[in-house]
Design a protein around this motif. Structure first.
Motif, PDB file in Angstrom:
ATOM      1  N   GLY A  34      33.756  32.783  44.057  1.00 49.27           N
ATOM      2  CA  GLY A  34      32.388  32.570  44.505  1.00 49.27           C
ATOM      3  C   GLY A  34      31.519  32.652  43.270  1.00 49.27           C
ATOM      4  N   ASP A  35      31.497  33.843  42.704  1.00 49.01           N
ATOM      5  CA  ASP A  35      30.794  34.094  41.448  1.00 49.01           C
ATOM      6  C   ASP A  35      31.812  34.001  40.315  1.00 49.01           C
ATOM      7  OD1 ASP A  35      29.387  35.108  39.281  1.00 49.01           O
ATOM      8  OD2 ASP A  35      29.275  37.145  40.065  1.00 49.01           O
ATOM      9  N   PRO A  36      31.653  33.061  39.407  1.00 50.91           N
ATOM     10  CA  PRO A  36      32.629  32.897  38.323  1.00 50.91           C
ATOM     11  C   PRO A  36      32.819  34.153  37.470  1.00 50.91           C
ATOM     12  CG  PRO A  36      31.173  30.997  38.419  1.00 50.91           C
ATOM     13  CD  PRO A  36      30.616  32.020  39.361  1.00 50.91           C
ATOM     14  N   ASP A  37      31.758  34.892  37.224  1.00 49.12           N
ATOM     15  CA  ASP A  37      31.893  36.116  36.424  1.00 49.12           C
ATOM     16  C   ASP A  37      32.764  37.142  37.126  1.00 49.12           C
ATOM     17  OD1 ASP A  37      30.389  35.288  34.192  1.00 49.12           O
ATOM     18  OD2 ASP A  37      28.515  35.829  35.198  1.00 49.12           O
ATOM     19  N   LYS A  38      32.597  37.275  38.441  1.00 48.80           N
ATOM     20  CA  LYS A  38      33.430  38.215  39.205  1.00 48.80           C
ATOM     21  C   LYS A  38      34.878  37.740  39.228  1.00 48.80           C
ATOM     22  CE  LYS A  38      34.091  40.574  43.601  1.00 48.80           C
ATOM     23  NZ  LYS A  38      35.490  40.705  43.286  1.00 48.80           N
ATOM     24  N   ALA A  39      35.084  36.434  39.394  1.00 47.97           N
ATOM     25  CA  ALA A  39      36.449  35.890  39.407  1.00 47.97           C
ATOM     26  C   ALA A  39      37.141  36.160  38.078  1.00 47.97           C
ATOM     27  CB  ALA A  39      36.423  34.403  39.715  1.00 47.97           C
ATOM     28  N   LEU A  40      36.432  35.967  36.979  1.00 45.90           N
ATOM     29  CA  LEU A  40      37.021  36.252  35.661  1.00 45.90           C
ATOM     30  C   LEU A  40      37.315  37.735  35.496  1.00 45.90           C
ATOM     31  CD1 LEU A  40      35.115  33.898  33.209  1.00 45.90           C
ATOM     32  CD2 LEU A  40      37.564  33.957  33.665  1.00 45.90           C
ATOM     33  N   ALA A  41      36.422  38.584  35.970  1.00 45.38           N
ATOM     34  CA  ALA A  41      36.665  40.031  35.901  1.00 45.38           C
ATOM     35  C   ALA A  41      37.892  40.401  36.730  1.00 45.38           C
ATOM     36  CB  ALA A  41      35.435  40.798  36.371  1.00 45.38           C
ATOM     37  N   ASP A  42      38.020  39.810  37.920  1.00 46.37           N
ATOM     38  CA  ASP A  42      39.192  40.071  38.766  1.00 46.37           C
ATOM     39  C   ASP A  42      40.468  39.600  38.073  1.00 46.37           C
ATOM     40  OD1 ASP A  42      37.455  41.057  40.703  1.00 46.37           O
ATOM     41  OD2 ASP A  42      37.580  39.267  41.979  1.00 46.37           O
ATOM     42  N   LEU A  43      40.406  38.430  37.451  1.00 45.66           N
ATOM     43  CA  LEU A  43      41.577  37.903  36.753  1.00 45.66           C
ATOM     44  C   LEU A  43      41.933  38.767  35.547  1.00 45.66           C
ATOM     45  CD1 LEU A  43      43.739  35.735  36.536  1.00 45.66           C
ATOM     46  CD2 LEU A  43      42.078  34.308  35.308  1.00 45.66           C
ATOM     47  N   GLU A  44      40.934  39.203  34.802  1.00 39.66           N
ATOM     48  CA  GLU A  44      41.191  40.084  33.655  1.00 39.66           C
ATOM     49  C   GLU A  44      41.867  41.383  34.098  1.00 39.66           C
ATOM     50  OE1 GLU A  44      37.679  38.912  30.491  1.00 39.66           O
ATOM     51  OE2 GLU A  44      37.198  40.321  32.089  1.00 39.66           O
ATOM     52  N   ALA A  45      41.461  41.909  35.250  1.00 40.07           N
ATOM     53  CA  ALA A  45      42.067  43.140  35.760  1.00 40.07           C
ATOM     54  C   ALA A  45      43.539  42.916  36.113  1.00 40.07           C
ATOM     55  CB  ALA A  45      41.294  43.635  36.980  1.00 40.07           C
ATOM     56  N   ILE A  46      43.857  41.728  36.583  1.00 40.44           N
ATOM     57  CA  ILE A  46      45.240  41.427  36.960  1.00 40.44           C
ATOM     58  C   ILE A  46      46.111  41.192  35.724  1.00 40.44           C
ATOM     59  CG2 ILE A  46      46.718  39.720  38.098  1.00 40.44           C
ATOM     60  CD1 ILE A  46      44.340  39.383  40.130  1.00 40.44           C
ATOM     61  N   VAL A  47      45.623  40.385  34.791  1.00 39.09           N
ATOM     62  CA  VAL A  47      46.439  40.049  33.623  1.00 39.09           C
ATOM     63  C   VAL A  47      46.370  41.114  32.524  1.00 39.09           C
ATOM     64  CG1 VAL A  47      46.372  37.570  34.073  1.00 39.09           C
ATOM     65  CG2 VAL A  47      44.670  38.591  32.544  1.00 39.09           C
ATOM     66  N   ARG A  48      45.403  41.996  32.626  1.00 36.18           N
ATOM     67  CA  ARG A  48      45.247  43.135  31.724  1.00 36.18           C
ATOM     68  C   ARG A  48      44.965  42.749  30.272  1.00 36.18           C
ATOM     69  NH1 ARG A  48      50.151  46.613  34.218  1.00 36.18           N
ATOM     70  NH2 ARG A  48      49.225  46.908  36.266  1.00 36.18           N
ATOM     71  N   PHE A  49      44.197  41.664  30.098  1.00 35.76           N
ATOM     72  CA  PHE A  49      43.667  41.339  28.780  1.00 35.76           C
ATOM     73  C   PHE A  49      42.372  40.540  28.962  1.00 35.76           C
ATOM     74  CE2 PHE A  49      46.944  38.072  29.532  1.00 35.76           C
ATOM     75  CZ  PHE A  49      46.234  36.887  29.386  1.00 35.76           C
ATOM     76  N   PRO A  50      41.487  40.596  27.970  1.00 37.71           N
ATOM     77  CA  PRO A  50      40.201  39.917  28.115  1.00 37.71           C
ATOM     78  C   PRO A  50      40.337  38.398  28.050  1.00 37.71           C
ATOM     79  CG  PRO A  50      40.383  40.917  25.942  1.00 37.71           C
ATOM     80  CD  PRO A  50      41.604  41.335  26.712  1.00 37.71           C
ATOM     81  N   LEU A  51      39.517  37.737  28.835  1.00 38.95           N
ATOM     82  CA  LEU A  51      39.522  36.279  28.880  1.00 38.95           C
ATOM     83  C   LEU A  51      38.214  35.678  28.368  1.00 38.95           C
ATOM     84  CD1 LEU A  51      41.160  35.975  32.391  1.00 38.95           C
ATOM     85  CD2 LEU A  51      42.244  35.502  30.192  1.00 38.95           C
ATOM     86  N   ARG A  52      37.293  36.554  27.988  1.00 40.56           N
ATOM     87  CA  ARG A  52      35.997  36.057  27.504  1.00 40.56           C
ATOM     88  C   ARG A  52      35.719  36.589  26.131  1.00 40.56           C
ATOM     89  NH1 ARG A  52      32.811  37.984  32.874  1.00 40.56           N
ATOM     90  NH2 ARG A  52      34.606  39.233  33.306  1.00 40.56           N
TER      91      ARG A  52
END
Length: 77
Positions: A59-77
């Motif tokens: 929905g919110d791209p920033d939240k989606a990226l934060a959720d993905l970062e939490a799963i993959v355990r490394f920063p994406l931005r």
């Protein structure tokens, strides 16, 4: 930037048909349990989740990226 791109118009199957997700996994050489699938439509997330994929509703791209970062355990931005 991407190893594989699966375009429904080229492969002849589209989401939410489970075959689309199976084909994507086959092309990437991974099992569904190794995939994080992001989409903005819940109807497209349900089959992926049923196959064992981790899913994120965008929905919110920033939240989606934060959720993905939490799963993959490394920063994406």
């Amino acid at each position: 930037m991407f190893d594989h791109i699966v375009e429904s118009s080229k492969v002849g199957v589209r989401k939410p048909d489970p075959r689309f997700y199976e084909l994507a996994c086959e092309r990437a050489g991974v099992g569904p349990h190794e995939v994080v699938f992001l989409d903005d439509l819940g109807v497209n997330l349900k089959p992926a989740q049923a196959m064992g994929m981790t899913t994120i509703k965008v929905g919110d791209p920033d939240k989606a990226l934060a959720d993905l970062e939490a799963i993959v355990r490394f920063p994406l931005r």
